[in-house]
Scaffold this active site. Structure first.
Site, PDB file in Angstrom:
ATOM      1  CB  SER A 126     -17.237  15.286  39.060  1.00  6.27           C
ATOM      2  OG  SER A 126     -16.148  14.586  39.559  1.00  6.27           O
ATOM      3  CG  ASP A 128     -15.617   9.742  33.697  1.00  6.61           C
ATOM      4  OD1 ASP A 128     -14.233  10.207  34.118  1.00  6.61           O
ATOM      5  OD2 ASP A 128     -16.508   9.914  33.943  1.00  6.61           O
ATOM      6  CG  HIS A 137     -14.444  13.468  34.797  1.00  8.24           C
ATOM      7  ND1 HIS A 137     -15.381  12.666  35.273  1.00  8.24           N
ATOM      8  CD2 HIS A 137     -14.265  14.364  35.673  1.00  8.24           C
ATOM      9  CE1 HIS A 137     -15.684  13.154  36.598  1.00  8.24           C
ATOM     10  NE2 HIS A 137     -15.158  14.196  36.732  1.00  8.24           N
TER      11      HIS A 137
END
Length: 263
Positions: free
Chosen positions: A100, A200, A229
């Protein structure tokens, strides 16, 4: 690769294990509001394979969400750069793996003066897909936090030990840095592998389109079909670990069938 998911004594603590015989180190960077816990099982599994590994705790994380509002992208990037430089002094190759926001930090290292051997990015975030994004510079003065973005994991028994609120000032700093980073992607000269979840709930497909369009060399793409995610703690964690091991040790062939989709 077998991965042990039992937590460490302090789940949000940094994790660092050096292997004397390893010429390669792997730097693991966690996401915004998260902690090294997102990478800990994979980092520990790779340390057993005699690789040096480091998963630092980024400034403002691992305590309370209010502390994150007192830090900025510059603080997180500087912490990542300091640890990268420390690993580089002891190893001839450093692979940077980011989840991320950690993926964005990894790209910033690759676009800057650092020289990663490889970047392995898991659901990297280069855009905040919200209609409120343009208003963040003003909103941060009005609202201190919003509901958490953490915990997007399909597996029912995994926890990333992230904040239960998302600090708005920190997100505003990240959004500003994302815009600058997108303009600098052409500076990333090292190979990039993207591991992308099909489900996600945090990062949308625009990031993948941006990376495909602006990286100077075509990235390798691996689909994570069973994860959301926080895929490093999800159903495809073993696949992620195998990919990182292959990039850290180029002579190590990837086990047949581990990558569900590659480009």
């Amino acid at each position: 690769m077998e991965i042990d998911y039992s937590p460490q004594s302090v789940p949000t603590a940094p994790y660092r294990q050096m292997a004397e015989e390893s010429d390669t180190a792997v730097l693991f960077l966690h996401g915004i509001t998260g902690s090294p816990a997102a990478w800990f099982p994979i980092a520990r599994a790779l340390s057993v394979r005699r690789l040096s590994v480091s998963a630092p705790l980024l400034p403002g994380h691992g305590t309370r969400w209010q502390d994150l509002n007192a830090t900025t992208w510059s603080d997180w990037l500087e912490a990542a750069r300091v640890e990268f430089d420390a690993l580089s002094r002891e190893h001839s190759r450093v692979v940077v793996s980011g989840l991320s926001m950690g993926g964005a930090l990894a790209l910033a290292l690759g676009a800057g003066d650092s020289s990663p051997a490889e970047l392995v990015l898991v659901n990297p975030a280069l855009h905040i897909d919200s209609p409120l994004t343009p208003f963040l510079p003003v909103l941060k003065h009005v609202v201190s936090s919003v509901p958490a973005i953490a915990g997007d994991i399909a597996h029912p028994d995994r926890c990333e030990y992230a904040y239960d609120r998302t600090p708005v000032a920190a997100i505003a700093s990240f959004a500003s840095a994302q815009r600058r980073l997108c303009e600098d992607l052409w500076h990333v000269e090292c190979p990039v592998t993207l591991l992308v979840s099909g489900r996600d709930g945090v990062v949308g497909p625009r990031t993948l389109r941006t990376l495909r369009a602006h990286l100077p060399r075509r990235p390798e793409i691996v689909s994570l079909r069973r994860s959301q995610h926080v895929a490093t703690l999800d159903n495809d964690a073993e696949l992620i670990a195998e990919v990182i091991l292959t990039k850290a040790r180029p002579s190590t062939a990837a086990p047949e069938g581990t990558a569900e989709h590659r480009e």
